[in-house]
Design a protein around this motif. Sequence first.
Motif, PDB file in Angstrom:
ATOM      1  N   SER A  67       0.870  -1.183   0.000  1.00  0.00           N
ATOM      2  CA  SER A  67       0.000   0.000   0.000  1.00  0.00           C
ATOM      3  C   SER A  67       0.902   1.226   0.000  1.00  0.00           C
ATOM      4  CB  SER A  67      -0.878   0.016   1.263  1.00  0.00           C
ATOM      5  OG  SER A  67      -0.066   0.168   2.414  1.00  0.00           O
ATOM      6  N   GLY A  68       0.309   2.375  -0.215  1.00  0.00           N
ATOM      7  CA  GLY A  68       1.077   3.611  -0.094  1.00  0.00           C
ATOM      8  C   GLY A  68       1.593   3.776   1.328  1.00  0.00           C
ATOM      9  N   MET A  69       0.762   3.412   2.311  1.00  0.00           N
ATOM     10  CA  MET A  69       1.209   3.530   3.706  1.00  0.00           C
ATOM     11  C   MET A  69       2.385   2.594   3.992  1.00  0.00           C
ATOM     12  SD  MET A  69      -0.215   6.050   5.040  1.00  0.00           S
ATOM     13  CE  MET A  69       0.659   5.866   6.586  1.00  0.00           C
ATOM     14  N   ILE A 110       5.410   4.382   2.689  1.00  0.00           N
ATOM     15  CA  ILE A 110       5.791   5.523   3.539  1.00  0.00           C
ATOM     16  C   ILE A 110       6.381   5.051   4.866  1.00  0.00           C
ATOM     17  CG2 ILE A 110       4.811   7.468   4.853  1.00  0.00           C
ATOM     18  CD1 ILE A 110       2.740   7.668   2.440  1.00  0.00           C
ATOM     19  N   TYR A 128      -1.615  13.404   3.793  1.00  0.00           N
ATOM     20  CA  TYR A 128      -2.691  12.416   3.915  1.00  0.00           C
ATOM     21  C   TYR A 128      -2.854  12.058   5.406  1.00  0.00           C
ATOM     22  CZ  TYR A 128      -4.900   7.875   3.968  1.00  0.00           C
ATOM     23  OH  TYR A 128      -5.716   6.822   4.274  1.00  0.00           O
ATOM     24  N   THR A 174      -0.730   9.344   7.073  1.00  0.00           N
ATOM     25  CA  THR A 174       0.694   9.687   7.124  1.00  0.00           C
ATOM     26  C   THR A 174       0.928  10.571   8.345  1.00  0.00           C
ATOM     27  OG1 THR A 174       0.772   9.671   4.716  1.00  0.00           O
ATOM     28  CG2 THR A 174       2.569  10.818   5.835  1.00  0.00           C
ATOM     29  N   ASN A 224      -2.544  16.567   0.111  1.00  0.00           N
ATOM     30  CA  ASN A 224      -3.899  16.075   0.311  1.00  0.00           C
ATOM     31  C   ASN A 224      -4.450  16.664   1.607  1.00  0.00           C
ATOM     32  OD1 ASN A 224      -6.158  14.468   0.538  1.00  0.00           O
ATOM     33  ND2 ASN A 224      -5.086  12.526   0.443  1.00  0.00           N
ATOM     34  N   ASP A 237       6.329  12.657  -1.165  1.00  0.00           N
ATOM     35  CA  ASP A 237       5.159  11.899  -1.584  1.00  0.00           C
ATOM     36  C   ASP A 237       4.581  12.620  -2.807  1.00  0.00           C
ATOM     37  OD1 ASP A 237       2.592  10.898  -2.033  1.00  0.00           O
ATOM     38  OD2 ASP A 237       2.219  10.480   0.082  1.00  0.00           O
ATOM     39  N   PHE A 269      -0.161  12.764  -5.806  1.00  0.00           N
ATOM     40  CA  PHE A 269      -1.109  13.604  -6.545  1.00  0.00           C
ATOM     41  C   PHE A 269      -0.558  13.973  -7.925  1.00  0.00           C
ATOM     42  CE2 PHE A 269      -4.407  15.737  -3.553  1.00  0.00           C
ATOM     43  CZ  PHE A 269      -4.630  14.535  -2.901  1.00  0.00           C
ATOM     44  N   SER A 276       1.356   6.426  -3.423  1.00  0.00           N
ATOM     45  CA  SER A 276       0.282   5.463  -3.271  1.00  0.00           C
ATOM     46  C   SER A 276      -0.090   5.066  -4.696  1.00  0.00           C
ATOM     47  CB  SER A 276      -0.930   6.085  -2.568  1.00  0.00           C
ATOM     48  OG  SER A 276      -2.035   5.214  -2.739  1.00  0.00           O
ATOM     49  N   THR A 323      -2.270   3.012  -5.402  1.00  0.00           N
ATOM     50  CA  THR A 323      -3.720   2.815  -5.367  1.00  0.00           C
ATOM     51  C   THR A 323      -4.436   3.850  -6.234  1.00  0.00           C
ATOM     52  OG1 THR A 323      -3.289   2.326  -3.025  1.00  0.00           O
ATOM     53  CG2 THR A 323      -5.593   2.497  -3.685  1.00  0.00           C
ATOM     54  N   LYS A 324      -3.772   4.998  -6.407  1.00  0.00           N
ATOM     55  CA  LYS A 324      -4.418   6.150  -7.028  1.00  0.00           C
ATOM     56  C   LYS A 324      -4.157   6.153  -8.547  1.00  0.00           C
ATOM     57  CE  LYS A 324      -5.510   7.098  -2.783  1.00  0.00           C
ATOM     58  NZ  LYS A 324      -4.692   6.295  -1.923  1.00  0.00           N
ATOM     59  N   GLY A 367      -1.796  -0.399  -3.468  1.00  0.00           N
ATOM     60  CA  GLY A 367      -0.359  -0.657  -3.608  1.00  0.00           C
ATOM     61  C   GLY A 367       0.453   0.606  -3.382  1.00  0.00           C
ATOM     62  N   SER A 383     -10.488   7.870  -1.383  1.00  0.00           N
ATOM     63  CA  SER A 383      -9.529   7.499  -2.428  1.00  0.00           C
ATOM     64  C   SER A 383      -9.663   8.481  -3.585  1.00  0.00           C
ATOM     65  CB  SER A 383      -9.680   6.056  -2.919  1.00  0.00           C
ATOM     66  OG  SER A 383      -8.451   5.675  -3.549  1.00  0.00           O
ATOM     67  N   LEU A 384      -8.832   8.286  -4.600  1.00  0.00           N
ATOM     68  CA  LEU A 384      -8.710   9.277  -5.672  1.00  0.00           C
ATOM     69  C   LEU A 384      -7.925   8.662  -6.818  1.00  0.00           C
ATOM     70  CD1 LEU A 384      -5.489  10.844  -5.420  1.00  0.00           C
ATOM     71  CD2 LEU A 384      -6.466  10.870  -3.149  1.00  0.00           C
ATOM     72  N   ARG A 412     -13.673  17.400  -1.345  1.00  0.00           N
ATOM     73  CA  ARG A 412     -12.540  17.101  -2.221  1.00  0.00           C
ATOM     74  C   ARG A 412     -13.049  16.327  -3.434  1.00  0.00           C
ATOM     75  NH1 ARG A 412      -8.096  12.885  -0.471  1.00  0.00           N
ATOM     76  NH2 ARG A 412      -9.600  11.525  -1.529  1.00  0.00           N
TER      77      ARG A 412
HETATM   78  N1  LCS Z   1      -0.152   9.388   0.147  1.00  0.00           N
HETATM   79  C1  LCS Z   1      -1.192  10.131  -0.275  1.00  0.00           C
HETATM   80  C2  LCS Z   1      -0.965  11.496  -0.807  1.00  0.00           C
HETATM   81  C3  LCS Z   1      -2.488   9.603  -0.184  1.00  0.00           C
HETATM   82  O1  LCS Z   1      -3.502  10.346  -0.613  1.00  0.00           O
HETATM   83  C4  LCS Z   1      -2.666   8.299   0.352  1.00  0.00           C
HETATM   84  C5  LCS Z   1      -4.015   7.696   0.482  1.00  0.00           C
HETATM   85  C6  LCS Z   1      -1.545   7.589   0.786  1.00  0.00           C
HETATM   86  C7  LCS Z   1      -0.300   8.163   0.648  1.00  0.00           C
HETATM   87  C8  LCS Z   1      -1.649   6.203   1.350  1.00  0.00           C
HETATM   88  O2  LCS Z   1      -1.857   5.302   0.338  1.00  0.00           O
HETATM   89  P1  LCS Z   1      -2.616   3.895   0.500  1.00  0.00           P
HETATM   90  O3  LCS Z   1      -1.967   3.190   1.637  1.00  0.00           O
HETATM   91  O4  LCS Z   1      -4.046   4.203   0.782  1.00  0.00           O
HETATM   92  O5  LCS Z   1      -2.371   3.235  -0.803  1.00  0.00           O
HETATM   93  N2  LCS Z   1      -5.091   8.583   0.356  1.00  0.00           N
HETATM   94  C9  LCS Z   1      -6.339   8.303   0.577  1.00  0.00           C
HETATM   95  C10 LCS Z   1      -7.378   9.234   0.566  1.00  0.00           C
HETATM   96  O6  LCS Z   1      -7.265  10.449   0.379  1.00  0.00           O
HETATM   97  N3  LCS Z   1      -8.530   8.616   0.830  1.00  0.00           N
HETATM   98  O7  LCS Z   1      -8.345   7.273   1.008  1.00  0.00           O
HETATM   99  C11 LCS Z   1      -6.918   6.982   0.914  1.00  0.00           C
END
Ligand code: LCS
Length: 399
Positions: free
Chosen positions: A86-88, A91, A112, A115, A159, A184, A187, A206, A208-209, A219, A337-338, A372
Amino acid sequence: MKNFDLKFNSKAIHAGSKPCPATGAHIGPIYLTSTFVMENVEHAIRVSQGEEEGYSYGRYGNPTETELGEKMAVLENGEKGIATASGMAAITTTLMTFLKSGDHLIAGDVTYGCTYGFMRDILTKYGIEVTFVDTSDLEQIKGAIKPNTKVVYIETPCNPVLRLADIKGSAEIAHNNGASLIVDSTFATPYLQNPLDLGADVVVHSATKYLGGHGDIVGGIVVGSKETIAEIRDPHLKFFGGIISPNDAWLIIRGLKTLGLRMKTHCENAQLVAEYLEDHPMVEKVYYPGLPSHPQHELAKKQMRGFGGMMSFDVKGGFEGGKTVMNNVKLISLATSLGSIDSLIQHSPSMSHFTMSKEEREKVGIMDGQVRLSVGVEEAENIIADLDNALIEVKKVIG
Ligand code: LCS
């Protein structure tokens, strides 16, 4: 000979990706396996001791993860990339690699929500000092430096209020003081900005976006020097265990091949939507780096190649106004999410940034009525019509 420097879309499609060496299948396979069969014990010893490159166990790496890491390293102009669950995971594993008890971290006071929460609640629990500053102001970063500062961490654009940080300026401050800069860039994606080219030591995403782009996976990605990524992979990711699944890695690889095509439309649509919202009588303020009214519009033009698909806006009538918009859109989904192909709308204070207290949020401008919007790649006129209908309802509710 003709210049054969690959441009963005060519790199996104080809870098790291090749036909299956065993069968010639045009698209590389998903290596769905937990473990790898070794030739003999000598081979197992060489691989586990790092004397020979190879795979031994799924948590240590997998060929599908390698393909994704290589593609992202090329797109970010970095030496090496690694994909995480995941993004987390990207990080937290990166920060745990760079920091130890007694070190000091300077981070943006708006990132975020998770974070921010990880830094505030978990890093401090392990004796790491954290100072949150407005990273859009280089003087604040400089002023927070201490002898034990090891990392400056910025999210740009951030974010959910789309504030930017000057990557080059932040890198200079960090490096002049013996610290590293982690960015990070979720965006922006590598289509719009390359933090490593501007002096950052590590870029995290992230996936995921926008990188995955279709809202069907979770991811993360880290790109940096060979040494840094080796240190993140072994021992940190190996012990923390946040490796990506091969299925998800494969979907991100597929998504990345159209990143440039999607981002171009996300940017065009978002510009039109932001201009529409800024002129709307029921909207108080729009946060979008592509608008001349954005306080860092000039910096955005300088360090980015476009303004992205993300924006926030304050609706007249505070929470009631914002809620009315979010409850009345039809094409746009109310979801956190986004970065998906479809437009998503959310209430940042209660969704992505719920981890922050109301005081922490309001200090950085995340107000209760704030909405948002992740502008998708549907036709812009359909997205605007959906918002228009929802904003008519706001007028009925607040008068
Ligand atoms: N960095 C940014 C800028 C993010 O917006 C997010 C998730 C993450 C890291 C973490 O990534 P993840 O572990 O979810 O893949 N942002 C989200 C949001 O704005 N809403 O749901 C998740």
